[in-house]
Design an enzyme around this catalytic site. Structure first.
Site, PDB file in Angstrom:
ATOM      1  N   HIS A 131      -0.628   4.951   6.958  1.00  0.00           N
ATOM      2  CA  HIS A 131       0.016   5.601   5.810  1.00  0.00           C
ATOM      3  C   HIS A 131       0.178   7.080   6.059  1.00  0.00           C
ATOM      4  CE1 HIS A 131      -2.248   2.028   4.505  1.00  0.00           C
ATOM      5  NE2 HIS A 131      -1.138   1.777   3.824  1.00  0.00           N
ATOM      6  N   ASP A 161      -4.004   7.912   7.740  1.00  0.00           N
ATOM      7  CA  ASP A 161      -5.084   7.036   8.192  1.00  0.00           C
ATOM      8  C   ASP A 161      -4.674   6.067   9.299  1.00  0.00           C
ATOM      9  OD1 ASP A 161      -3.397   5.383   6.822  1.00  0.00           O
ATOM     10  OD2 ASP A 161      -4.979   4.274   5.798  1.00  0.00           O
ATOM     11  N   SER A 193       0.812  -1.219   0.000  1.00  0.00           N
ATOM     12  CA  SER A 193       0.000   0.000   0.000  1.00  0.00           C
ATOM     13  C   SER A 193       0.845   1.268   0.000  1.00  0.00           C
ATOM     14  CB  SER A 193      -0.913   0.011   1.224  1.00  0.00           C
ATOM     15  OG  SER A 193      -0.148  -0.125   2.399  1.00  0.00           O
TER      16      SER A 193
END
Ligand code: NAG
Ligand code: NAG
Ligand code: NAG
Ligand code: NAG
Length: 390
Positions: free
Chosen positions: A350, A347, A36
């Protein structure tokens, strides 16, 4: 002297003026592997918008852009820095232009295959070996499709681009958290790291065998500084370091990084034509957290921008973009903060675009690289650089 100052002096001493006499590399494409931290739309292509719901993308793209961020992520800044278009996800099947490379990273990817489905554990089925398989297939298929001519010719890279591309890697963090999710101890997690590194080595060798020559490899960040870890795992006050990160988890990241660095040293011996740059993302991210206030990111480096409740504005059961039905209307419960550029954490797992940009600005000139070459010089082999020292 601050460690960063010391590092700068060290790098300046090591880096001969004559490196500037080497030509800049003309990377015509980027092929990226990762999780991610560098997915630009793959998981969203596979599993739909819930993978990166609004307000992801709000700052720069003004709508969800397949990235877990308010805006651009590190690979976007790398592409910009090399003068290339943003990388599209290889799995993005609609109208995508791959002439300057492809991105194989997916949210939740690990280096090793996991024995669980994404619905059980959240880890992506697209592990690093699968990402390699996709590259291999992409190389073959793209050359066949180019022969159709017309529009196809300009949508896929010419063969030579695979040899002169920059191959970027940012993966490993999820292999560390996967063990903790299975309730393993730190010792148990450390015990499987050599196996993870062996898989990583295999992929680098496979890409090399396919013709890849320039490798830009990020090590893993300080996982113990993530609100996700700080909030979901049992951590005692004594385990927190001077900045509030969970030291045992950062130790595991550093152990992984040390093994990765050793593996890369060996790879340089085994792959004579490869230029392999190891980038110390750990130190950059850690120093960002340590200097949060001075850099304008506020007193609390862990305060999450997009979340809902709890000590860090992070609740694992109600992550960024989570919706809820209220009186028959769906509303977003885990919303964005007023000014994402004033926070490091987007979040809970990240970073924000502002934090990513800061990280990019630190790494682009080679200050955190081994060997200390800038991004635009990452095609020059260690061997060529050494020649300059003599
Ligand atoms: C998956 O299961 C196999 C067989 O039990 C084991 O050898 C392997 O280490 C497991 N992989 C992971 C990532 O846990
Ligand atoms: C794909 O992008 C390249 C570079 O930006 C451009 O030259 C090419 O025309 C594009 N191909 C199509 C079919 O739009
Ligand atoms: C790990 O421990 C937690 C808490 O004791 C438990 O709820 C969970 O099911 C365990 N997970 C596994 C994979 O054993
Ligand atoms: C939902 O509707 C009830 C009844 O009309 C009202 O009292 C309540 O405030 C509403 N809740 C929200 C969150 O709007």
């Amino acid at each position: 002297m601050k460690p960063t100052t010391m590092l700068l002096i060290y790098v300046t001493l090591l880096l001969p003026v004559s490196i500037l006499s080497l030509p800049e590399c003309d990377f015509p494409a980027i092929f990226n592997f990762g999780d991610s931290n560098s997915d630009t739309g793959a998981l969203t292509s596979m599993f739909g918008e819930p993978a990166t719901p609004p307000p992801n993308g709000e700052t720069f793209f003004h709508s969800p852009a397949g990235r877990v961020c308010d805006g651009r992520i590190l690979i976007d800044f790398i592409a910009e820095g090399l003068g290339l278009p943003y990388l599209s996800a290889h799995l993005d099947s609609m109208g995508t232009n791959f002439s300057h490379g492809a991105n194989f990273a997916t949210i939740g990817s690990t280096i090793r295959r996991q024995n669980t489905t994404i619905f059980q554990s959240g880890y992506s089925p697209i592990s690093l070996d699968i990402q390699y398989a996709q590259l291999s297939n992409f190389l073959k298929r793209s050359q066949i499709i180019r022969q159709k001519g017309d529009v196809y010719k300009n949508m896929f890279p010419e063969k030579y681009k695979f040899a002169s591309a920059l191959y970027t890697f940012d993966i490993g963090q999820n292999d560390l958290t996967a063990g903790y999710q299975l309730n393993m101890s730190t010792e148990q997690v450390k015990a499987y790291i050599p196996d993870v590194i062996a898989e990583f080595t295999t992929t680098i060798k496979n890409v090399y065998a396919l013709g890849g020559r320039s490798f830009w490899i990020h090590n893993t960040g300080p996982v113990g500084c993530l609100p996700y870890i700080l909030d979901t795992l049992v951590i005692t006050a004594a385990q927190l370091d001077q900045y509030g990160c969970a030291a045992p988890f950062n130790d595991v990241s550093q152990y992984f990084n040390q093994k990765l660095k050793e593996a890369i040293t060996q790879l340089r011996k085994d792959l004579h034509l490869a230029a392999i740059t190891y980038v110390d993302i750990y130190s950059v991210k850690y120093s960002l957290i340590a200097q949060s206030k001075n850099l304008g990111f506020g007193d609390d480096p862990f305060l999450v921008c997009c979340g809902h409740g709890g000590r860090y504005n992070f609740n694992n059961a109600m992550r960024c973009g989570q919706k809820k039905m209220v009186n028959g209307t769906e509303i977003v419960i885990a919303k964005s903060c007023e000014d994402p550029s004033s926070r490091i954490m987007w979040d809970g797992l990240h970073f924000t675009e502002a934090a990513n940009r800061w990280v990019y600005n630190q790494i682009a000139d080679g200050t955190y690289s081994d060997p200390p070459v800038p991004l635009k010089m990452a095609c020059h082999r260690n061997h060529d650089l050494r020649r300059l020292y003599l």
